[in-house]
Design a protein around this motif. Structure first.
Motif, short mmCIF file in Angstrom:
data_model
loop_
_atom_site.label_atom_id
_atom_site.label_comp_id
_atom_site.label_asym_id
_atom_site.label_seq_id
_atom_site.Cartn_x
_atom_site.Cartn_y
_atom_site.Cartn_z
N VAL A 38 0.83 -1.21 0.00
CA VAL A 38 0.00 0.00 0.00
C VAL A 38 0.87 1.25 0.00
CG1 VAL A 38 -1.76 1.29 1.26
CG2 VAL A 38 -1.91 -1.20 1.12
N MET A 39 2.00 1.21 0.71
CA MET A 39 2.90 2.37 0.76
C MET A 39 3.43 2.72 -0.63
SD MET A 39 6.49 2.77 2.86
CE MET A 39 7.27 1.47 1.87
N LEU A 40 3.93 1.74 -1.35
CA LEU A 40 4.46 2.00 -2.68
C LEU A 40 3.36 2.49 -3.62
CD1 LEU A 40 6.84 -1.08 -3.08
CD2 LEU A 40 7.49 1.31 -2.73
N ARG A 41 2.20 1.91 -3.49
CA ARG A 41 1.06 2.35 -4.30
C ARG A 41 0.72 3.80 -3.99
NH1 ARG A 41 -4.86 -0.52 -3.49
NH2 ARG A 41 -6.17 1.27 -3.99
N TYR A 42 0.79 4.20 -2.72
CA TYR A 42 0.43 5.55 -2.31
C TYR A 42 1.46 6.58 -2.75
CZ TYR A 42 -3.87 6.34 0.26
OH TYR A 42 -5.19 6.57 0.58
N TRP A 43 2.73 6.19 -2.84
CA TRP A 43 3.74 7.14 -3.30
C TRP A 43 3.40 7.63 -4.70
CZ3 TRP A 43 8.91 4.33 -1.60
CH2 TRP A 43 9.04 4.45 -0.21
N PHE A 44 3.06 6.69 -5.56
CA PHE A 44 2.69 7.05 -6.93
C PHE A 44 1.38 7.82 -6.94
CE2 PHE A 44 1.08 6.45 -11.21
CZ PHE A 44 2.23 6.56 -11.99
N PHE A 45 0.42 7.38 -6.13
CA PHE A 45 -0.87 8.04 -6.06
C PHE A 45 -0.73 9.48 -5.57
CE2 PHE A 45 -4.84 8.74 -3.43
CZ PHE A 45 -5.66 9.02 -4.52
N ALA A 46 0.13 9.71 -4.58
CA ALA A 46 0.33 11.06 -4.05
C ALA A 46 0.88 11.99 -5.12
CB ALA A 46 1.26 11.03 -2.84
N ALA A 47 1.84 11.49 -5.92
CA ALA A 47 2.40 12.29 -7.00
C ALA A 47 1.31 12.65 -8.02
CB ALA A 47 3.54 11.54 -7.69
N THR A 193 3.52 5.70 4.85
CA THR A 193 4.98 5.67 4.87
C THR A 193 5.50 5.49 6.30
OG1 THR A 193 5.13 7.09 2.91
CG2 THR A 193 7.08 6.96 4.32
N VAL A 194 4.89 6.21 7.24
CA VAL A 194 5.30 6.11 8.64
C VAL A 194 5.13 4.70 9.18
CG1 VAL A 194 4.75 6.85 10.99
CG2 VAL A 194 4.90 8.55 9.15
N ILE A 195 4.01 4.04 8.82
CA ILE A 195 3.76 2.71 9.36
C ILE A 195 4.29 1.59 8.46
CG2 ILE A 195 1.70 3.50 10.58
CD1 ILE A 195 0.01 2.10 8.46
N GLY A 196 4.55 1.92 7.18
CA GLY A 196 4.93 0.87 6.24
C GLY A 196 6.40 0.75 5.94
N ILE A 197 7.17 1.82 6.18
CA ILE A 197 8.58 1.79 5.82
C ILE A 197 9.34 0.72 6.60
CG2 ILE A 197 9.37 3.45 7.55
CD1 ILE A 197 10.42 3.32 3.83
N TRP A 198 8.84 0.37 7.79
CA TRP A 198 9.48 -0.65 8.62
C TRP A 198 9.21 -2.06 8.10
CZ3 TRP A 198 12.47 2.33 11.31
CH2 TRP A 198 12.03 3.60 11.68
N SER A 199 8.30 -2.19 7.13
CA SER A 199 7.93 -3.50 6.60
C SER A 199 8.55 -3.77 5.24
CB SER A 199 6.40 -3.61 6.51
OG SER A 199 5.79 -3.36 7.76
N TRP A 200 9.59 -3.00 4.91
CA TRP A 200 10.19 -3.13 3.58
C TRP A 200 10.77 -4.52 3.37
CZ3 TRP A 200 10.16 0.18 -0.49
CH2 TRP A 200 10.97 -0.17 -1.58
N GLU A 201 10.49 -5.09 2.20
CA GLU A 201 11.02 -6.39 1.81
C GLU A 201 11.55 -6.29 0.38
OE1 GLU A 201 8.33 -9.76 2.54
OE2 GLU A 201 6.98 -8.33 3.49
N ASP A 207 7.77 -8.93 -9.85
CA ASP A 207 6.82 -8.29 -8.96
C ASP A 207 6.98 -6.77 -8.96
OD1 ASP A 207 5.41 -10.53 -8.20
OD2 ASP A 207 6.73 -10.99 -6.51
N TRP A 208 8.19 -6.28 -9.25
CA TRP A 208 8.34 -4.84 -9.43
C TRP A 208 7.53 -4.38 -10.65
CZ3 TRP A 208 9.35 -1.15 -6.33
CH2 TRP A 208 10.26 -1.31 -5.28
N ALA A 209 7.47 -5.24 -11.67
CA ALA A 209 6.66 -4.92 -12.84
C ALA A 209 5.18 -4.88 -12.46
CB ALA A 209 6.90 -5.96 -13.94
N TRP A 210 4.76 -5.85 -11.64
CA TRP A 210 3.37 -5.84 -11.16
C TRP A 210 3.10 -4.60 -10.32
CZ3 TRP A 210 -0.24 -8.30 -13.44
CH2 TRP A 210 -0.04 -9.57 -13.97
N MET A 211 4.07 -4.20 -9.50
CA MET A 211 3.90 -3.01 -8.68
C MET A 211 3.74 -1.77 -9.55
SD MET A 211 3.54 -1.53 -5.80
CE MET A 211 3.92 -2.85 -4.64
#
Length: 293
Positions: A38-47, A193-201, A207-211
């Protein structure tokens, strides 16, 4: 302008894109932490949101200008949290069951419009709301076998989305749509970002293509939705929003091997019928109010 046919076509396209987005979210959240997805999705969405809101308002400062910042920020946080909960529901229950339960959100909007917005809800709409929740019980089947507490996850998401929708209408009394859209993206992006950055994998290249595709479908879906409401009245296109349930169900069955229970079909039919009735009553009330004024 008011072009119902074009608006309906755009809404159908919107629901299809959002259903594809849900399918990609289900895949990625099944492999990686939900918060990171959700965090990565939101970064693009915010832009995307900043670009659209700035274009409509003239500058970022103008888009961010509001007399009700607490309300606007809370709206953004609420939607971001709702998305996290709904994506978790996709993983726990699948697309079919999650969307079947989530379909009750128009009924929740009708039920909460009184305490949140001070709108009068007549006995006919209360009856429809009651009938709709009977449909939810048919879907969830409490008392039949072992009840899955996970079934309450998409219901919680529906409740949050309904509240988000009502708060958006409340915020519109003082702020422009561009301002509300700006806070939807930016406040939500900061929160996840605040709650999701700690869950980075680490992610695999496929899967980057899917993202990337997930981010693009998110932006495309919101762009189509904006265009939908630009060319047609919300009341004429809103019933077609239920097609997202149809597309998501087809995707869940065809791609993820999910099943469609008879009780789910019956329950969804009840919920959608009740939801369409409440939309019709709301439309009649608006028309009557406009005639009276």
């Amino acid at each position: 302008m008011n072009d119902p046919r074009r608006g309906i076509a755009l809404m159908i396209g919107t629901t299809f894109v959002f259903a594809m987005q849900d399918g990609i979210s289900r895949h990625l959240a099944g492999e990686y932490n939900v918060l990171m997805v959700v965090m990565l999705r939101y970064w693009f969405f915010a832009a995307f949101v900043i670009a659209i809101a700035t274009r409509q308002s003239g500058s970022i400062r103008a888009a961010a200008r509001t007399s009700q910042p607490v309300l606007q920020i809370f709206r953004g946080l609420l939607l971001a949290f709702e998305i996290c909960v709904m994506v978790a529901g996709f993983v726990l229950l699948g697309l079919v069951e999650s969307h079947a339960v989530f379909a009750c959100y128009p009924l929740l909007i009708a039920a909460l419009s009184g305490p949140v917005l001070g709108e009068a809800v007549g006995w006919r709409r209360w009856t429809a709301i009651g009938v709709g929740f009977v449909g939810i019980l048919v879907i969830l089947q409490p008392g039949v076998g072992v009840f899955q507490p996970a079934a309450l996850v998409p219901f919680a998401a529906a409740l949050m989305f309904a509240l988000y929708g009502l708060l958006t209408r409340f915020a519109a009394r003082k702020d422009s749509a561009a301002t509300s859209f700006f806070y939807t993206g930016t406040a939500g992006a900061v929160f996840v970002t605040v709650i999701g950055i700690w869950s980075w994998e680490p992610m695999t290249p496929p899967d980057w293509a899917w993202m990337g595709l997930l981010c693009m479908t998110g932006a495309l879906g919101h762009w189509l939705l904006i265009k939908t409401y630009e060319v047609a009245e919300a009341s004429s296109v809103q019933p077609f929003a239920y097609l997202q349930l149809v597309f998501a169900t087809a995707l869940g069955i065809a791609v993820f091997g999910e099943t469609l229970r008879t009780s789910t079909v019956i329950g969804v039919a009840i919920v959608i019928s009740a939801g369409l009735f409440t939309l019709r009553r709301s439309r009649r009330k608006q028309v009557a109010g406009g005639a009276a004024s």
